[in-house]
Design an enzyme around this catalytic site. Structure first.
Site, PDB file in Angstrom:
ATOM      1  CG  ASP A 349      -4.529   6.997  -5.396  1.00 16.28           C
ATOM      2  OD1 ASP A 349      -5.051   7.641  -4.478  1.00 16.28           O
ATOM      3  OD2 ASP A 349      -3.317   7.045  -5.657  1.00 16.28           O
ATOM      4  CG  ASP A 425       1.954   6.518  -2.547  1.00 19.14           C
ATOM      5  OD1 ASP A 425       1.013   6.077  -3.222  1.00 19.14           O
ATOM      6  OD2 ASP A 425       2.036   7.697  -2.157  1.00 19.14           O
TER       7      ASP A 425
END
Length: 534
Positions: A349, A425
């Site tokens: 990420d 997430d």
């Protein structure tokens, strides 16, 4: 093939950042009629009033036949104290702004036939421009000219968006609910598997007896993440073709997930199946009805996926069941695998968000480019493009939960604004929550202590994420906070309870404390449990 689809799906769930643009409103009137239009501006070039009542009103001069790359032929006396509207092109925004300023204009509007981003320049040029500069759609100017003619009086103002919006609470609730329910479902499935006893048939170690995929090898996890990187790069270079493949995969996966969730609910409430036979094949009426409904819902989303006003509700519903089914289907065998997978995805990420801008031609991150689509070219990671034609929408990857910002619902003329939370997430820390839930089952932990503590850690991580986002007024990669919170809390709890060695390596049929008994001893089956099947 199934693993390839899983990698593809897993590759697209990390592509969401919450992003904001600098939008304003152009209020046009002729004394009897008024109308509002969208502007995109840069606050560095002259701040705008935050309310219509306090904004100054100026006559508008139509110079759309002029690109304003030079001031020749224009009289300062005719331009002084007025707002000029010129066409975009040929020279930079700064040059147009300085010429308008030298002519005595009170502001500059640049009509654009392209997607609009806040006009920008280097720092030294910002100091030279003191008048408001904004972009507007050329089609909006044509509409205003048709309605008001040459008697247009304009006000420019930029309403302040509320720092805190109710949509953040809704987004927080969606994230926590999905992670909690996904972990609970995974634990319940594991409890049923343990009651049936270990599988005696051998078979593929990657599969549980229920057909779910289990990740148990560090090497496989590394390969898995490497394939995700390859997939992301492929989407960066071949977005306009692959986006439709991803949409098709999402429709199939979300319909399957919705069926799985509804079928589990029907089992829970004791709904009958009403089976019948056709040509020797046994069919379930309940399954046929559920399958039809799930396919219909996925098709409706696919057809109306660009209808921002209401389709976000359906996308969030499909996103929730997608994440729930993913967390139940993909199982991590031990905490070591959790640490490796979540750690690598955190690096993944950060790298594709913060490091890749140093290598891309336009200085934009690969992840943001893929998440926003090809129309994001040249924009910054905290800026959203306003399309030149609001009736046409570019294809976006279905990788986020979206909730409209309530505070801007009525006043926003540039398009609906959304609070956004990426599927990654939810799913990435959710896989750890699911492991904690299964570990509670394996060890018969009191009050599901590992599951509950990991859910609380996820909630705390989300609160910190939104707090930082509101403080910095910039989108945050939530994994930066969620991964450390969930991993650290789970590890500390296992260490404090003296179970870290077992938590690290994973165990199914082992008594960790003499005061607690496992659900079943190894090799046992529970013939006394005669739960009703639907």
């Amino acid at each position: 093939m199934a693993n390839t689809v899983v990698v593809t799906i897993f590759s697209i769930i990390f592509l969401a950042l919450e992003i904001h643009s600098q939008e304003a409103i152009l209020h046009v009137s002729d004394g009897s009629t008024d109308k509002d239009y969208c502007l995109v501006y840069n606050s560095t070039w002259g701040n705008l009033s935050v309310e219509l009542s306090t904004a100054m009103q100026y006559p508008l001069v139509n110079l759309t036949s002029n690109l304003l790359c030079s001031g020749s032929g224009l009289s300062p006396a005719e331009m002084k104290g007025k707002v000029l509207v010129v066409m975009r092109g040929e020279c930079v925004f700064t040059q147009k702004a300085l010429i308008a300023q030298d002519l005595g204009a009170a502001g500059l509007l640049i009509a654009s036939t392209e997607n609009m981003y806040p006009p920008s320049s280097n720092d030294s040029e910002y100091e030279k421009v003191h008048i408001p500069v904004a972009l507007m759609r050329y089609r909006d100017f044509l509409d205003a000219h048709k309605v008001f003619g040459d008697r247009m009086q304009v006000k420019m103002y930029a309403p302040q968006a509320a720092i805190f919006d109710v949509s953040i609470i809704v987004m927080l609730a969606i994230g926590v609910f999905t992670v909690t329910m996904g972990g609970y479902w995974s634990g319940a499935s594991e409890r049923e598997r343990v009651r049936r006893g270990p599988s005696l048939g051998g078979g593929d170690e990657d599969k549980t007896d229920s057909g779910d995929l289990s990740l148990y090898s560090p090497l496989k996890v590394v390969i898995f993440v490497a394939l995700m990187c390859v997939m992301l790069v492929l989407m960066y270079y071949f977005y306009k073709w692959l986006v439709y493949l991803i949409i098709a995969i999402f429709c199939l996966a979300s319909a399957t997930a919705l069926f799985s969730c509804l079928d589990a609910v029907m089992d829970k409430i004791g709904c009958g199946t009403l089976s019948f036979s056709v040509k020797g094949q046994s069919l379930s009426l309940r399954s046929l009805v559920l399958a039809s409904v799930c396919i219909a819902v996925a098709v409706v989303w696919a057809v109306y996926r660009n209808e921002d006003r209401w389709i976000w509700i359906l996308q969030d519903l499909l996103g929730i069941v997608f994440c729930l089914n993913f967390m139940k289907t993909i199982t991590l065998s031990n905490f070591k695998i959790c640490v490796i997978l979540l750690g690598l995805l955190l690096v993944y990420d950060v790298f594709f968000v913060f490091i890749t801008p140093f290598f891309t031609p336009n200085g934009e991150s690969i992840m943001v480019q893929v998440a926003l689509g090809p129309d994001a070219a040249g924009e910054k990671s905290n800026i959203v493009a306003v399309p030149a034609d609001p009736n046409t929408s570019s294809e976006k990857l279905p990788v986020v939960m979206r909730v409209p910002r309530i505070s801007s619902w009525a006043q926003n003329v540039c398009g609906m604004q959304f609070s956004i939370l990426g599927y990654g997430d939810i799913i990435v820390p959710g896989l750890l929550v699911a492991y904690c839930s299964r570990f509670d089952v394996w060890t018969n932990s009191p009050k599901k202590i590992y599951f509950v503590s990991c859910c609380i850690a996820y909630l705390c991580g989300m609160v910190v994420t939104f707090t930082v986002m509101l403080t910095t007024k910039m989108g945050q990669p939530a994994l930066l906070y969620l991964v450390p919170f969930t991993l650290a809390s789970s590890a500390l709890l296992a260490w404090q309870r003296g179970e870290f060695r077992h938590f690290w390596s994973g165990t199914t049929y082992e008594v960790l404390d003499s005061s607690r008994e496992p659900l079943l001893t190894e090799g046992a089956t529970d013939s006394s449990t005669g739960e009703r099947k639907c």
